[in-house]
Design a protein around this motif. Structure first.
Motif, PDB file in Angstrom:
ATOM      1  N   ARG A  36       0.818  -1.210   0.000  1.00  0.00           N
ATOM      2  CA  ARG A  36       0.000   0.000   0.000  1.00  0.00           C
ATOM      3  C   ARG A  36       0.854   1.263   0.000  1.00  0.00           C
ATOM      4  O   ARG A  36       0.361   2.349  -0.293  1.00  0.00           O
ATOM      5  CB  ARG A  36      -0.912   0.027   1.230  1.00  0.00           C
ATOM      6  N   GLN A  37       2.153   1.145   0.311  1.00  0.00           N
ATOM      7  CA  GLN A  37       3.000   2.331   0.379  1.00  0.00           C
ATOM      8  C   GLN A  37       3.762   2.569  -0.930  1.00  0.00           C
ATOM      9  O   GLN A  37       4.566   3.477  -1.012  1.00  0.00           O
ATOM     10  CB  GLN A  37       3.997   2.181   1.539  1.00  0.00           C
ATOM     11  N   TYR A  38       3.517   1.748  -1.926  1.00  0.00           N
ATOM     12  CA  TYR A  38       4.275   1.904  -3.168  1.00  0.00           C
ATOM     13  C   TYR A  38       3.740   3.059  -3.997  1.00  0.00           C
ATOM     14  O   TYR A  38       2.528   3.188  -4.167  1.00  0.00           O
ATOM     15  CB  TYR A  38       4.225   0.615  -3.993  1.00  0.00           C
ATOM     16  N   PRO A  39       4.663   3.855  -4.563  1.00  0.00           N
ATOM     17  CA  PRO A  39       4.223   4.944  -5.442  1.00  0.00           C
ATOM     18  C   PRO A  39       3.836   4.453  -6.833  1.00  0.00           C
ATOM     19  O   PRO A  39       3.105   5.121  -7.528  1.00  0.00           O
ATOM     20  CB  PRO A  39       5.460   5.847  -5.505  1.00  0.00           C
ATOM     21  N   ASN A  40       4.353   3.299  -7.269  1.00  0.00           N
ATOM     22  CA  ASN A  40       4.089   2.861  -8.639  1.00  0.00           C
ATOM     23  C   ASN A  40       3.922   1.352  -8.697  1.00  0.00           C
ATOM     24  O   ASN A  40       4.495   0.674  -9.530  1.00  0.00           O
ATOM     25  CB  ASN A  40       5.225   3.297  -9.577  1.00  0.00           C
ATOM     26  N   HIS A  61      11.880  -3.355  -6.223  1.00  0.00           N
ATOM     27  CA  HIS A  61      12.360  -3.737  -4.903  1.00  0.00           C
ATOM     28  C   HIS A  61      12.638  -5.233  -4.806  1.00  0.00           C
ATOM     29  O   HIS A  61      13.505  -5.659  -4.038  1.00  0.00           O
ATOM     30  CB  HIS A  61      11.358  -3.300  -3.839  1.00  0.00           C
ATOM     31  N   LEU A  62      11.948  -6.038  -5.588  1.00  0.00           N
ATOM     32  CA  LEU A  62      12.228  -7.471  -5.597  1.00  0.00           C
ATOM     33  C   LEU A  62      13.592  -7.737  -6.230  1.00  0.00           C
ATOM     34  O   LEU A  62      14.364  -8.574  -5.743  1.00  0.00           O
ATOM     35  CB  LEU A  62      11.134  -8.210  -6.372  1.00  0.00           C
ATOM     36  N   ASN A  65       5.114  -1.761 -10.651  1.00  0.00           N
ATOM     37  CA  ASN A  65       6.490  -1.552 -11.101  1.00  0.00           C
ATOM     38  C   ASN A  65       7.452  -1.410  -9.927  1.00  0.00           C
ATOM     39  O   ASN A  65       8.566  -1.939  -9.950  1.00  0.00           O
ATOM     40  CB  ASN A  65       6.562  -0.312 -11.989  1.00  0.00           C
ATOM     41  N   GLY A  66       7.020  -0.686  -8.894  1.00  0.00           N
ATOM     42  CA  GLY A  66       7.852  -0.568  -7.707  1.00  0.00           C
ATOM     43  C   GLY A  66       8.061  -1.911  -7.040  1.00  0.00           C
ATOM     44  O   GLY A  66       9.129  -2.187  -6.470  1.00  0.00           O
TER      45      GLY A  66
END
Length: 307
Positions: free
Chosen positions: A36-40, A48-49, A43-44
């Motif tokens: 829920r904290q991802y901006p995109n 991060h993975l 894709n984000g």
């Protein structure tokens, strides 16, 4: 390692692959917790993975480099630390760029906390991968076991370390220090009140009055103990609560006010989704920011008297 220094032995290959997989897996688990904290997103999620996989690979290769006495390769740890700081910087800048596109700003304190968490979880990935590799190496050195046994035991130890680190780094939430109750919205003249507490002057706008009376929701956040007012009244913390609230319910109109006399925070909004239980849940699940946790006494549940 085998006698031929140019060839990785099957035992070391098992160590590297297992540690990298386990490290990447725990990074995947931590990403799921914070989608829920991802901006995109998504894709984000992928970014991060991948960076988590790199962190896991670095942790997995520490043991082989030490075993071959290739101490120069260990300097890659310094590069890894710089890489993790760059991830933190990237996340912070990405969130800041989106501030103007949200219903309500996250606020600098919330953004800084999110960025720190993403950096820290890469370190957790590296540690888990390293411990997994170390466990497998110890089994190979001191116990005559099958490769699959070494991989399973190493994976188990790595997952236990992840569980302990996750417990250590868990964030408190608003629900740990406060309760939320539904407030009664009233219009007296041109003034907006919640539970007889003044919130805002609507300046006689009939449209605004109808909005709040027909579609408005009000939440009264009440700290469990007197000293919990300090973290709750923090500007960054209140902004984080407002962001999560409007992110989940949407916003047509919003007011919030702190009432030090009553020791409460009042949030009044006209949401897109009118659901008080959803509003209450969102407020209670909002994390407490690092900026309000610098003094441990502020969050000590044994301190002070019950309200």
């Amino acid at each position: 390692m085998s006698n031929n220094n140019d060839v990785i032995s099957p035992e070391m290959l098992v160590l590297i692959i297992t540690a990298t997989i386990i490290g990447t897996f725990v990074r995947f688990l931590s990403i799921k917790l914070d989608y829920r904290q991802y901006p995109n997103y998504p894709n984000g999620y992928l970014i991060h993975l991948v960076t988590g996989g790199l962190a896991a690979a670095i942790g997995a290769f520490i043991i082989p480099t030490l075993m071959t006495k290739n101490f120069t390769a260990v300097t890659f740890l310094a590069l890894a630390a710089q890489h993790f700081r760059d991830v933190r910087k990237m996340e912070r800048e990405s969130l800041l760029d989106l501030e103007g596109d949200e219903f309500t700003r996250r606020g600098d304190a919330y953004i800084d906390g999110i960025a720190k968490i993403f950096e820290a979880r890469n370190y957790i990935t590296l540690i888990v991968s390293f411990v997994t590799a170390l466990t497998i190496q110890l089994f190979q050195e001191f116990l005559d076991t099958a490769a699959w046994t070494e991989a399973v035991c190493g994976s188990a130890v790595g997952l236990i370390i992840y569980y302990l680190l996750k417990r250590f780094t868990v964030r408190q939430k608003v629900r740990d220090i406060a309760t939320v109750e539904e407030g009664k919205i009233e219009i007296k003249g041109s003034d907006l009140y919640v539970n007889d507490m003044f919130v805002y002057n609507l300046a006689g706008r009939e449209e605004a009055k109808e909005w709040f009376l027909d579609d408005g929701l009000a939440a009264v956040i009440r700290p469990n103990k007197d000293h919990f007012q300090i973290p709750l009244f923090n500007g960054g913390q209140r902004q984080a609560i407002l962001f999560e609230t409007t992110r989940r319910l949407g916003q047509k109109k919003l007011y919030n006010v702190e009432n030090p006399g009553a020791g409460v925070i009042i949030i009044v909004l006209v949401p897109i989704i009118k659901n008080f239980e959803l509003l209450k849940e969102t407020i209670l699940l909002t994390p407490l920011l690092e900026t309000v946790k610098k003094n441990p006494e502020l969050l000590n549940i044994q301190k002070g008297g019950q309200r």
